[in-house]
Scaffold this active site. Structure first.
Site, PDB file in Angstrom:
ATOM      1  N   LYS A  99      -6.366  58.535  21.505  1.00  0.00           N
ATOM      2  CA  LYS A  99      -5.495  58.829  20.505  1.00  0.00           C
ATOM      3  C   LYS A  99      -6.111  58.765  19.131  1.00  0.00           C
ATOM      4  O   LYS A  99      -6.839  58.001  19.008  1.00  0.00           O
ATOM      5  CB  LYS A  99      -4.210  58.200  20.555  1.00  0.00           C
ATOM      6  CG  LYS A  99      -3.010  58.586  19.637  1.00  0.00           C
ATOM      7  CD  LYS A  99      -1.810  57.695  19.862  1.00  0.00           C
ATOM      8  CE  LYS A  99      -0.670  58.409  18.841  1.00  0.00           C
ATOM      9  NZ  LYS A  99       0.530  57.343  19.066  1.00  0.00           N
ATOM     10  N   SER A 178       4.672  60.051  19.279  1.00  0.00           N
ATOM     11  CA  SER A 178       3.520  60.526  18.701  1.00  0.00           C
ATOM     12  C   SER A 178       2.186  60.524  19.584  1.00  0.00           C
ATOM     13  O   SER A 178       1.132  61.027  19.174  1.00  0.00           O
ATOM     14  CB  SER A 178       3.135  59.729  17.285  1.00  0.00           C
ATOM     15  OG  SER A 178       2.858  58.289  17.724  1.00  0.00           O
ATOM     16  N   SER A 202       7.234  56.394  20.789  1.00  0.00           N
ATOM     17  CA  SER A 202       6.029  57.374  20.670  1.00  0.00           C
ATOM     18  C   SER A 202       5.284  57.323  22.029  1.00  0.00           C
ATOM     19  O   SER A 202       4.365  58.426  22.325  1.00  0.00           O
ATOM     20  CB  SER A 202       4.864  56.624  19.782  1.00  0.00           C
ATOM     21  OG  SER A 202       5.252  57.001  18.497  1.00  0.00           O
TER      22      SER A 202
END
Length: 210
Positions: A99, A178, A202
């Site tokens: 990420k 996210s 997320s």
């Protein structure tokens, strides 16, 4: 001079290259079995996933930065380790994505925000994040950095540093955020695993959409 009539040595059989049928939705355990049986090399598997990125990332927008050359170099090193009989780590030869808010040494940690990419002010990581160190120690191969919304502050997956990520099952929809770039990359078979971060849904939202 007389020509030799001795038969030429047989050529070594060509190793089969992995196909979509072999690697689509492949598990870590299946990869381990492939490597132990010498069915495929780590280079074969990593290249198959890089080819998937080349083919589909422009559609899905899952991966912000492709770490192509480093991934190939890591795969070659792991193939050498396998030939020498070294012990396989728990994630040996597993292609993964990281990420964009998780630091990889020498790479820009964008966290999805273009402010961290501005020339002369790039947020370049001086070291790997702890989870990245653990992935590497386990034998994983990082193939790319996954897109995420700016500073993880959204339940969509649109960033100013890269753009929009679409859902792997229907690009018109969002994968959630996210950690949406991670789940789209995995669901679209651009990687086998990835890391996420979660403060307020997320990981849970993207996992539910993919």
């Amino acid at each position: 001079a007389c020509k030799s009539t001795a038969p030429l040595p047989a050529a070594a059989p060509a190793q089969a290259k992995p196909t979509d049928q072999d690697l689509m939705d492949v598990s870590v355990q299946q990869l381990r079995q492939f490597y132990k049986a010498r069915t495929f090399t780590v280079t074969d598997v990593v290249q198959w996933h890089l080819d998937r990125i080349d083919r589909y990332n422009s559609v899905y927008g899952a991966i912000e930065t492709v770490l192509r050359e480093q991934a190939k170099a890591d795969a070659l090193r792991l193939d050498g380790d396998l030939r020498s009989g070294a012990t396989m780590g728990p994630l040996f030869g597993v292609p993964i994505v990281i990420k964009a808010n998780t630091s990889i040494k020498g790479q820009v940690t964008t966290a999805g925000w273009d402010g961290f990419t501005r020339k002369g002010h790039e947020l370049i990581a001086p070291d790997d994040a702890l989870i990245v160190k653990k992935f590497k120690a386990a034998g994983a191969v990082i193939v790319g950095i996954a897109n995420m919304p700016d500073l993880a502050n959204s339940d969509t997956n649109r960033s100013t540093s890269f753009g929009r990520t679409g859902n792997a099952y229907d690009v018109r929809f969002s994968p959630g955020g996210s950690s949406g770039g991670i789940v789209t990359a995995i669901a679209a078979n651009m990687a086998v695993l990835g890391n996420g971060t979660d403060t307020g849904n997320s990981i849970r939202m993207p996992a539910a959409t993919s």
